[in-house]
Write a protein that holds these residues in place. Structure first.
Motif, PDB file in Angstrom:
ATOM      1  N   THR A 108       0.617  -0.800  -0.325  1.00  0.00           N
ATOM      2  CA  THR A 108       0.162  -0.135  -0.356  1.00  0.00           C
ATOM      3  C   THR A 108       0.828   1.089  -0.059  1.00  0.00           C
ATOM      4  O   THR A 108       1.828   1.446   1.269  1.00  0.00           O
ATOM      5  CB  THR A 108      -1.283   0.204   1.048  1.00  0.00           C
ATOM      6  OG1 THR A 108      -0.473  -0.017   2.538  1.00  0.00           O
ATOM      7  CG2 THR A 108      -2.067  -0.936   1.597  1.00  0.00           C
ATOM      8  N   VAL A 109       0.661   1.893  -0.590  1.00  0.00           N
ATOM      9  CA  VAL A 109       1.637   4.013  -0.650  1.00  0.00           C
ATOM     10  C   VAL A 109       0.494   4.307  -0.747  1.00  0.00           C
ATOM     11  O   VAL A 109      -0.696   5.207  -0.812  1.00  0.00           O
ATOM     12  CB  VAL A 109       1.597   3.843  -2.602  1.00  0.00           C
ATOM     13  CG1 VAL A 109       2.228   5.278  -2.289  1.00  0.00           C
ATOM     14  CG2 VAL A 109       2.620   2.545  -2.439  1.00  0.00           C
ATOM     15  N   THR A 110       0.632   5.277   0.512  1.00  0.00           N
ATOM     16  CA  THR A 110      -0.296   6.588   1.078  1.00  0.00           C
ATOM     17  C   THR A 110       0.730   7.521   1.078  1.00  0.00           C
ATOM     18  O   THR A 110       1.118   7.479   2.189  1.00  0.00           O
ATOM     19  CB  THR A 110      -1.022   5.999   2.621  1.00  0.00           C
ATOM     20  OG1 THR A 110      -2.085   4.778   2.659  1.00  0.00           O
ATOM     21  CG2 THR A 110      -1.730   7.051   3.014  1.00  0.00           C
ATOM     22  N   ALA A 125      -4.093  10.312   0.369  1.00  0.00           N
ATOM     23  CA  ALA A 125      -4.247   9.918  -1.003  1.00  0.00           C
ATOM     24  C   ALA A 125      -3.160   8.299  -0.856  1.00  0.00           C
ATOM     25  O   ALA A 125      -2.966   8.341  -1.059  1.00  0.00           O
ATOM     26  CB  ALA A 125      -3.880  10.676  -2.791  1.00  0.00           C
ATOM     27  N   GLY A 126      -4.196   6.982  -2.165  1.00  0.00           N
ATOM     28  CA  GLY A 126      -3.485   6.205  -1.548  1.00  0.00           C
ATOM     29  C   GLY A 126      -3.615   5.175  -2.692  1.00  0.00           C
ATOM     30  O   GLY A 126      -4.452   5.467  -3.530  1.00  0.00           O
ATOM     31  N   ALA A 127      -2.816   4.275  -2.871  1.00  0.00           N
ATOM     32  CA  ALA A 127      -2.826   2.942  -3.798  1.00  0.00           C
ATOM     33  C   ALA A 127      -2.276   1.564  -3.202  1.00  0.00           C
ATOM     34  O   ALA A 127      -1.470   1.516  -1.921  1.00  0.00           O
ATOM     35  CB  ALA A 127      -1.415   3.503  -4.826  1.00  0.00           C
ATOM     36  N   VAL A 161       4.706   3.504   2.917  1.00  0.00           N
ATOM     37  CA  VAL A 161       4.547   2.271   1.931  1.00  0.00           C
ATOM     38  C   VAL A 161       4.556   0.905   3.088  1.00  0.00           C
ATOM     39  O   VAL A 161       5.382   1.211   3.752  1.00  0.00           O
ATOM     40  CB  VAL A 161       5.328   2.209   0.980  1.00  0.00           C
ATOM     41  CG1 VAL A 161       5.478   0.827   0.325  1.00  0.00           C
ATOM     42  CG2 VAL A 161       5.939   3.154   0.095  1.00  0.00           C
ATOM     43  N   LYS A 162       3.489   0.090   2.353  1.00  0.00           N
ATOM     44  CA  LYS A 162       3.666  -1.145   3.888  1.00  0.00           C
ATOM     45  C   LYS A 162       3.174  -2.128   3.189  1.00  0.00           C
ATOM     46  O   LYS A 162       1.973  -2.040   2.004  1.00  0.00           O
ATOM     47  CB  LYS A 162       2.389  -0.014   4.959  1.00  0.00           C
ATOM     48  CG  LYS A 162       2.927   0.743   5.791  1.00  0.00           C
ATOM     49  CD  LYS A 162       2.097   1.068   7.066  1.00  0.00           C
ATOM     50  CE  LYS A 162       1.607   2.231   7.915  1.00  0.00           C
ATOM     51  NZ  LYS A 162       1.255   2.479   8.670  1.00  0.00           N
TER      52      LYS A 162
END
Length: 190
Positions: free
Chosen positions: A79-81, A90-92, A126-127
Motif C-alpha cells: 500500500t502506498v499512502t 491519497a492511496g494506492a 509504504v506498507k
C-alpha cells in the motif's frame, strides 16, 4: 367499565412515554458530563463523514482530512499512502498480479501521482509485503514479461529499493518515503 379504564391506561402510557423521552433528552447530556455537546454542534459533527475510504487491489482513491483509508486483505500487496499537507490522503493498493479492470503495478504510481497533482506532500507511507516485492515491479509489472523472459523476484526484502522506486514514481524526495513490512491482514491508515 373497560371503556373508562382503557383511555386512562392509554393516557397514563403516553404520559410515561413522554416522561421517558423527556428524561433521555435532559438527563443523557447531564450524565455524559462536561464533554457532552449541545444539539446543534452534534448535528454539525454528524455532517462530517469519518468512515474509512476503502481501496482494494489495483485501485487509487483519496480520503478527505479526518477520514482514514482502509486497505483490505493486504497479503502479497504493497500500500502506498501519500499524506497531503492539508491533512488529506491519497492511496494506492499495489498488487503483484493485475486485478482485471484495475491498475497494474507498473501503472499504479503514475495514477497516484496524477491524483495528488501539484498539492504539497508531507510524507509517503509504504506498507505491506515488502519481502514479496522486487522494486522493479513498479516500472515493469509481472504481467508485462513475455514468454521466455525471466521475471525477477526478490531474494531478500529491499525496503530501500522500494522506497527509491516509490519516490521516483511519485516525484517526491526519497527522504519523504518510509517503508514498513507488515503481516497479512487489513490495514487502516489514519
Amino acid at each position: 367499565m373497560t371503556s373508562t379504564i382503557m383511555p386512562r391506561a392509554a393516557a397514563g402510557g403516553r404520559a410515561l412515554l413522554l416522561s421517558a423521552t423527556l428524561i433521555s433528552a435532559v438527563a443523557v447530556p447531564l450524565v455524559a458530563g462536561p464533554a457532552a455537546e449541545a444539539r446543534p454542534r452534534a448535528a454539525a459533527a454528524a455532517d462530517r463523514d469519518t468512515t474509512a475510504v476503502r481501496i482494494t487491489e489495483g485501485q487509487v482513491a483519496e480520503a478527505a482530512p479526518g477520514r482514514p483509508i482502509l486497505y483490505p486483505s493486504v497479503t502479497s500487496c504493497l500500500t502506498v499512502t501519500v499524506h497531503l499537507k492539508d491533512g488529506g490522503k491519497a492511496g494506492a493498493h499495489a498488487s503483484l498480479f493485475q486485478v482485471p479492470g484495475e491498475y497494474r503495478s507498473d501503472r499504479i504510481l503514475a495514477a497516484l501521482r496524477n491524483r495528488v497533482g501539484k498539492r504539497p506532500v508531507s510524507g509517503v507511507e509504504v506498507k505491506g509485503a515488502v519481502g514479496a516485492w522486487y522494486p522493479g515491479y513498479f516500472t515493469k509489472a509481472i504481467e508485462s514479461y513475455g514468454e521466455g523472459e525471466t521475471v525477477p523476484y526478490p531474494t531478500a526484502p529491499d525496503a530501500e529499493g522500494i522506497a527509491k522506486a516509490v519516490a521516483s514514481g511519485l516525484g517526491v524526495p526519497r527522504a519523504k518515503v518510509t517503508v514498513e513490512d507488515l503481516p497479512d491482514g487489513d490495514l487502516t491508515v489514519n
